[in-house]
Design an enzyme around this catalytic site. Structure first.
Site, short mmCIF file in Angstrom:
data_model
loop_
_atom_site.label_atom_id
_atom_site.label_comp_id
_atom_site.label_asym_id
_atom_site.label_seq_id
_atom_site.Cartn_x
_atom_site.Cartn_y
_atom_site.Cartn_z
N ASP A 278 23.77 10.66 48.21
CA ASP A 278 23.39 12.06 48.02
C ASP A 278 23.35 12.78 49.37
O ASP A 278 23.42 12.14 50.42
CB ASP A 278 22.01 12.08 47.34
CG ASP A 278 21.62 13.47 46.89
OD1 ASP A 278 22.52 14.31 46.69
OD2 ASP A 278 20.41 13.73 46.74
N GLU B 281 27.06 16.34 52.00
CA GLU B 281 28.04 17.44 52.24
C GLU B 281 28.38 17.56 53.74
O GLU B 281 29.48 17.99 54.04
CB GLU B 281 27.47 18.76 51.71
CG GLU B 281 27.35 18.79 50.20
CD GLU B 281 26.26 17.86 49.66
OE1 GLU B 281 25.21 17.74 50.34
OE2 GLU B 281 26.47 17.26 48.60
N ASP C 140 23.00 19.49 41.56
CA ASP C 140 21.76 20.08 41.05
C ASP C 140 21.99 21.24 40.10
O ASP C 140 21.82 22.41 40.43
CB ASP C 140 20.88 20.51 42.22
CG ASP C 140 20.45 19.33 43.06
OD1 ASP C 140 20.65 18.18 42.61
OD2 ASP C 140 19.94 19.54 44.16
#
Ligand code: GLC
Length: 755
Positions: free
Chosen positions: A407, A410, A481
């Site tokens: 997670d 990015e 999300d």
């Protein structure tokens, strides 16, 4: 980008080097319907992160020059190139496909300084309104009927025509609506379906890039990038499935996963101790709702430090996992890249000593803030760093972890974005964040996949939030999300279908929605819709309403049990689709347009999807609705629940009370099924049921141990089941190198549900 007159060309086999007055272009025919185009610039060559092996199939090509025009012909394509690098590509039969746009860009999008100020005054974001020309750019002609698919996880609807997007991996916690330009993933692969014909374009450039698909003008679409070179692939193939296959031939297919990863999964950010996890595990079993996987979010770590374990809350390392295993559960733990800046913490010390963290342009350690507070970013582009990171997974594997969830890669940063000049590496070549941002998650997933493969000998289960084209070889993905909003349930269908069309067959959403609060009705409808989505995981955020089915009362428990059991019945069908997908690149969850591309009714069909070629799921996606308008394409279809025969090529209205997701099967389908279990491995799968849908047809089924790579050495069975006109079923063994089923039991459709 300037080219000028076409001066000359040289040919070396399937590769042509074109010399223009002001630039050079390399054009290589990789196979009869795949062409690689690269503008030669003075930049250092960027290694492709997506196409990891040299791909080329010997192909007959002929090159001729007619005045200023060069024509390259392959058995499938005609490529015409003129001055200013104007390139048109058509099929061998002259069906026009890709055309460069020859006019000027319209000024419609150019907004003056005064107007920009006004727009900004109310707080609107104007960054994207200012600059519409990019150092790397190509503009292609649009036809009125052109529809676009692919592009990975972009928000909005199935057909991307008339919208604009960006490729810059972005963690934005706001509700992801159709006006979002970028989400977590960058997959610059686009399929254009024309009135006649179709083609794909893959822009292999990791810098921040932009696609305007008819918003600026109905006459053209453009691709632009802030850096790198114009490096792209034209993918023909004639049909949409063939284009997807060509794309995955280049960038890799989704590998066959372990069977249990297709089971139902439960997660929540905020299971703060082992007791929370135990309760969830026990509750699923006591309610007899099947569940295979429990995820441990960041709560299990000590101060959110990666590769640590909070003994105070989670008990002795390994104990919880042993208990879960005894109950048939597989545990998946989260890992974020941000490594806490804390002298004495082993990951920090090792990373510092070996220079594994990114530095700023002056050579100082680069620091930003994520969950653990001030943190550093491992430089995953370097193999040495990946091996170091991967090596640390051994401790988790030894504790009993079965999969890893990547997670915040990015990468996310809470103290403003990482500056573009932060120094990262592409292997040993020093480069910067501008080039490596969009592949940060890709390399983290690769590190994880390779480590798990080596440490377990099994097919790794990795889930990543951020990725680039080609990451499908290493990881499954989820869409990040989302929120407990009906619009996000609606978006699930096009978003997962487009991920599938972009090579990411193993994908899913947070079932029930991550942010905001689910309602009983929303959770029921989400479970029904996601029952056939490849990754089936319920996940929610700390602070939101708890989201396990029993939080919402008896009706939600019953609906969840019904659809999760249904999922377990369909496991062999889903597994077969993955097995085939490893070969063909075709996804499990498919938009109808993939198989009915010439039917105008399906080009914008957002509310239903296919599972393989034999099944259509048409979930209810609107609050309060108890009927569904279903479009069935040409052919004969059967209602899965009632067995009713329905002629396709039309819309029908189907009753769909809260416990009903309309499902249709194609005439002649044979669907392999298992008896439901509470988890994969609870009982041996020694009986295969065959759901027989009336009509002639045949089906190939794959059977193996469901865990490791033995099938690649031939340890599997392959069966062909055939139904003739009279309804007789025959079985042929196409490959026999695994213990076969003890029983194969055909069951006619129409009893609601078999086995
Ligand atoms: C991010 C992830 C989410 C996770 C949370 C805490 O928001 O997208 O899935 O639960 O971080 O780790």
């Amino acid at each position: 980008m300037k080219y000028g007159r076409l001066i000359s060309y040289t040919q070396d086999g399937q590769q042509l080097e074109l010399a223009f007055e002001e630039n050079g272009v390399l054009l290589e025919v990789l196979k009869e319907d795949v062409v690689h185009i690269r503008v030669r610039d003075d930049l250092p060559p960027c290694r492709s992160k997506a196409v990891e092996e040299k791909k080329s199939v010997p192909t007959e090509i002929s090159v001729s020059r007619d005045g200023q025009q060069l024509c390259v012909t392959t058995p499938a394509l005609k490529i015409r190139i003129g001055d200013d690098f104007r390139m048109d590509i058509s099929g061998a039969d002259e069906t026009p496909l890709l055309k460069d746009y020859c006019g000027e860009r319209t000024a419609a999008a150019a907004i003056g300084e005064k107007e920009l100020k006004q727009i900004a005054a109310e707080g609107h974001d104007i960054t994207n309104l200012k600059e519409k020309n990019y150092p790397v750019q190509t503009v292609k002609a649009l036809d009125p009927d052109d529809a676009f698919y692919g592009l990975g996880d972009k928000t909005g609807f199935l057909n991307k025509r008339n919208y604009e997007y960006e490729n810059w991996n972005t963690d934005n916690p706001q509700a992801h609506n159709e006006d979002f330009h970028a989400l977590y993933k960058s997959i610059p692969f686009l399929i254009c379906k024309k009135k006649t014909g179709a083609y794909g374009l893959f822009f292999d450039n990791t810098f921040h890039s932009y696609l305007n698909l008819g918003k600026e003008s109905p006459e053209y679409f453009y691709y632009g990038a802030d850096g790198g070179s114009l490096d792209y692939y034209f993918l023909g193939g004639g049909t949409l499935p063939q284009i997807v296959s060509n794309y995955t031939w280049l960038t890799g297919t989704t590998p066959l996963p372990q069977l249990w990863t297709l089971g139902y999964q439960q997660s929540r950010w905020g299971y703060v101790c082992a007791k929370d996890i135990r309760e969830v595990a026990e509750k699923y079993r006591s309610l007899q709702i099947p569940c295979d996987v429990i995820h441990l979010d960041i709560d299990y770590m000590e101060d959110y430090k990666v590769f640590t374990w909070d003994e105070a809350e989670y008990g002795k390392p390994g104990e919880l996992f042993a208990e879960l295993k005894a109950g048939g559960y597989k545990a998946v733990t989260i890992l974020d890249p941000g490594t806490k800046l804390e002298p004495g913490y082993f990951m920090y010390e090792e990373g510092m000593k070996n220079g594994y963290f990114a530095k700023d342009k002056d050579g100082n350690l680069y620091v930003n803030v994520v969950w653990p507070g001030e943190a550093n970013y491992p430089d995953f582009g370097r193999k040495e760093v990946r091996d170091w990171w991967g090596g640390h997974h051994k401790a988790l594997v030894d504790m009993g972890v079965s999969g890893i969830w990547n997670d915040m890669n990015e990468p996310a940063s809470f103290r403003g974005p990482l500056p573009l000049d932060v120094v990262f590496h592409d292997e040993e070549r020093e480069t910067d964040h501008a080039e490596m941002h969009n592949v940060y998650g890709h390399f983290m997933a690769k590190a994880t996949f390779e480590a798990l493969k080596e440490q377990t000998g099994k097919r790794p289960f990795v889930i990543t939030r951020a990725c680039y084209a080609g990451t499908q070889k290493y990881s499954t993905v989820w869409t990040g999300d989302n929120q407990s909003l009906w619009s996000h349930l609606q978006m699930m269908v096009p978003q997962l279908c487009n991920l599938g069309m972009s090579g990411f067959s193993f994908c899913g959403t947070d079932v029930g929605g991550f942010g905001a609060d689910a309602t009983p009705e929303l959770l029921c409808r989400w479970v029904e819709a996601a029952c056939f989505s490849p990754l089936f995981r319920n996940h929610s955020a700390m602070g939101t309403r708890r989201q396990e089915p029993w939080q919402f009362g008896e009706e939600v428990i019953a609906v969840s049990r019904k659809y999760i059991e249904l999922r377990y019945r369909f496991l062999p069908y889903l597994y077969d689709l993955f097995y085939q997908g490893e070969r063909t690149g075709l996804p499990v969850m498919r938009p109808l347009v993939l198989h009915y591309e010439d039917d105008p009714n399906v080009r914008d069909l957002n509310g239903e999807f296919m599972v393989g070629e034999q099944m259509i799921a048409a979930p209810v996606l609107e609050q309060g609705a108890v009927k569904k308008i279903v479009y069935l394409p040409e052919g004969i279809w059967y209602d899965f629940w009632t067995g009713e025969k329905i002629a396709g090529g039309r819309h029908i209205l189907r009753d769909a009370p809260l416990d009903c997701c309309p499902i249709y099967l194609k005439a002649g389908s044979i669907i392999p099924m298992y008896a439901p279990v509470q988890y994969v491995g609870e009982k041996p799968y020694d009986t295969l049921y065959l759901l027989i849908v009336p009509g002639e047809g045949s089906y190939e089924h794959f059977q193996d141990n469901g865990t490791d790579y033995a099938y690649r050495q031939g340890e599997y069975n392959s069966y062909r089941f055939t139904q003739d006109r009279e309804g007789n079923i025959t079985t042929e063994m196409l490959h026999h190198q695994y213990p076969e089923y003890q029983n194969i039991i055909p069951e006619p459709l129409g009893n609601g549900c078999i086995c």
